[in-house]
Design a protein around this motif. Structure first.
Motif, PDB file in Angstrom:
ATOM      1  N   UNK A 119       5.284 -16.673  -2.944  1.00  0.00           N
ATOM      2  CA  UNK A 119       5.009 -15.488  -3.773  1.00  0.00           C
ATOM      3  C   UNK A 119       3.932 -14.632  -3.123  1.00  0.00           C
ATOM      4  N   UNK A 120       2.868 -15.267  -2.662  1.00  0.00           N
ATOM      5  CA  UNK A 120       1.765 -14.526  -2.063  1.00  0.00           C
ATOM      6  C   UNK A 120       2.170 -13.848  -0.764  1.00  0.00           C
ATOM      7  N   UNK A 121       3.160 -14.376  -0.076  1.00  0.00           N
ATOM      8  CA  UNK A 121       3.612 -13.815   1.195  1.00  0.00           C
ATOM      9  C   UNK A 121       4.755 -12.813   1.032  1.00  0.00           C
ATOM     10  N   UNK A 122       5.339 -12.716  -0.138  1.00  0.00           N
ATOM     11  CA  UNK A 122       6.484 -11.847  -0.390  1.00  0.00           C
ATOM     12  C   UNK A 122       6.131 -10.380  -0.109  1.00  0.00           C
ATOM     13  N   UNK A 123       6.993  -9.685   0.624  1.00  0.00           N
ATOM     14  CA  UNK A 123       6.717  -8.301   1.047  1.00  0.00           C
ATOM     15  C   UNK A 123       6.581  -7.344  -0.150  1.00  0.00           C
ATOM     16  N   UNK A 124       7.415  -7.491  -1.156  1.00  0.00           N
ATOM     17  CA  UNK A 124       7.317  -6.611  -2.320  1.00  0.00           C
ATOM     18  C   UNK A 124       5.989  -6.845  -3.042  1.00  0.00           C
ATOM     19  N   UNK A 125       5.629  -8.101  -3.203  1.00  0.00           N
ATOM     20  CA  UNK A 125       4.347  -8.442  -3.832  1.00  0.00           C
ATOM     21  C   UNK A 125       3.189  -7.866  -3.026  1.00  0.00           C
ATOM     22  N   UNK A 126       3.249  -7.982  -1.708  1.00  0.00           N
ATOM     23  CA  UNK A 126       2.177  -7.451  -0.845  1.00  0.00           C
ATOM     24  C   UNK A 126       2.052  -5.924  -1.017  1.00  0.00           C
ATOM     25  N   UNK A 127       3.174  -5.224  -1.144  1.00  0.00           N
ATOM     26  CA  UNK A 127       3.137  -3.769  -1.349  1.00  0.00           C
ATOM     27  C   UNK A 127       2.469  -3.437  -2.685  1.00  0.00           C
ATOM     28  N   UNK A 128       2.773  -4.218  -3.714  1.00  0.00           N
ATOM     29  CA  UNK A 128       2.134  -4.009  -5.018  1.00  0.00           C
ATOM     30  C   UNK A 128       0.631  -4.229  -4.924  1.00  0.00           C
ATOM     31  N   UNK A 129       0.225  -5.257  -4.218  1.00  0.00           N
ATOM     32  CA  UNK A 129      -1.203  -5.549  -4.040  1.00  0.00           C
ATOM     33  C   UNK A 129      -1.913  -4.359  -3.399  1.00  0.00           C
ATOM     34  N   UNK A 130      -1.298  -3.768  -2.397  1.00  0.00           N
ATOM     35  CA  UNK A 130      -1.944  -2.651  -1.708  1.00  0.00           C
ATOM     36  C   UNK A 130      -2.165  -1.467  -2.640  1.00  0.00           C
ATOM     37  N   UNK A 131      -1.234  -1.212  -3.532  1.00  0.00           N
ATOM     38  CA  UNK A 131      -1.426  -0.132  -4.529  1.00  0.00           C
ATOM     39  C   UNK A 131      -2.614  -0.450  -5.439  1.00  0.00           C
ATOM     40  N   UNK A 132      -2.650  -1.696  -5.925  1.00  0.00           N
ATOM     41  CA  UNK A 132      -3.732  -2.089  -6.844  1.00  0.00           C
ATOM     42  C   UNK A 132      -5.089  -2.112  -6.146  1.00  0.00           C
ATOM     43  N   UNK A 133      -5.112  -2.443  -4.877  1.00  0.00           N
ATOM     44  CA  UNK A 133      -6.376  -2.501  -4.128  1.00  0.00           C
ATOM     45  C   UNK A 133      -7.089  -1.147  -4.126  1.00  0.00           C
ATOM     46  N   UNK A 134      -6.329  -0.068  -4.118  1.00  0.00           N
ATOM     47  CA  UNK A 134      -6.907   1.276  -4.075  1.00  0.00           C
ATOM     48  C   UNK A 134      -7.543   1.696  -5.397  1.00  0.00           C
ATOM     49  N   UNK A 135      -7.087   1.138  -6.496  1.00  0.00           N
ATOM     50  CA  UNK A 135      -7.480   1.647  -7.817  1.00  0.00           C
ATOM     51  C   UNK A 135      -8.231   0.646  -8.681  1.00  0.00           C
ATOM     52  N   UNK A 136      -8.338  -0.610  -8.233  1.00  0.00           N
ATOM     53  CA  UNK A 136      -8.907  -1.617  -9.127  1.00  0.00           C
ATOM     54  C   UNK A 136      -9.597  -2.746  -8.362  1.00  0.00           C
ATOM     55  N   UNK A 137     -10.343  -3.501  -9.138  1.00  0.00           N
ATOM     56  CA  UNK A 137     -10.863  -4.794  -8.695  1.00  0.00           C
ATOM     57  C   UNK A 137     -10.169  -5.816  -9.572  1.00  0.00           C
ATOM     58  N   UNK A 138     -10.029  -7.040  -9.083  1.00  0.00           N
ATOM     59  CA  UNK A 138      -9.339  -8.033  -9.900  1.00  0.00           C
ATOM     60  C   UNK A 138      -9.853  -9.437  -9.659  1.00  0.00           C
ATOM     61  N   UNK A 139      -9.511 -10.290 -10.601  1.00  0.00           N
ATOM     62  CA  UNK A 139      -9.804 -11.719 -10.499  1.00  0.00           C
ATOM     63  C   UNK A 139      -8.488 -12.468 -10.680  1.00  0.00           C
TER      64      UNK A 139
END
Length: 99
Positions: free
Chosen positions: A71-91
């Motif tokens: 799951x952590x290596x999945x390309x679609x998931x990685x693309x979603x992470x990059x969007x969230x990285x720009x706008x948020x912090x997370x735990x």
């Protein structure tokens, strides 16, 4: 089973209705359809406004730690992470079901 929990806090000055936020939310909602290792996937906005609350959550259920790694290596998931990285912090928390 592993329950994967991610809590997102929008960065200061980032509005929930901003285009970047709506794009990130849409990607987050679609992760469950694009990551075959996910047994269950839920996302949503927090409904209670408190100082200690996070804004958005994603909760996934996976069979085991190997599935979590995929799951952590999945390309679609990685693309979603990059969007969230720009706008948020997370735990993140990954909970294993008790034996």
């Amino acid at each position: 089973m592993i329950t994967h929990i991610v809590l997102f806090k929008l960065k200061d000055g980032v509005d929930r209705d901003a285009r970047q936020v709506t794009e990130a939310v849409e990607l987050a909602r679609e992760v469950g359809r694009h990551v075959p290792e996910l047994v269950d996937w839920r996302t949503g906005w927090n409904t209670v406004d408190r100082d200690i609350a996070y804004d958005f959550a994603a909760i996934g259920v996976l069979a085991d730690l190997v599935a979590l790694q995929r799951y952590q290596e999945n390309a679609f998931h990685r693309a979603a992470i990059e969007k969230w990285r720009l706008i948020s912090d997370w735990v993140v928390a990954d909970l294993a079901d008790p034996d």
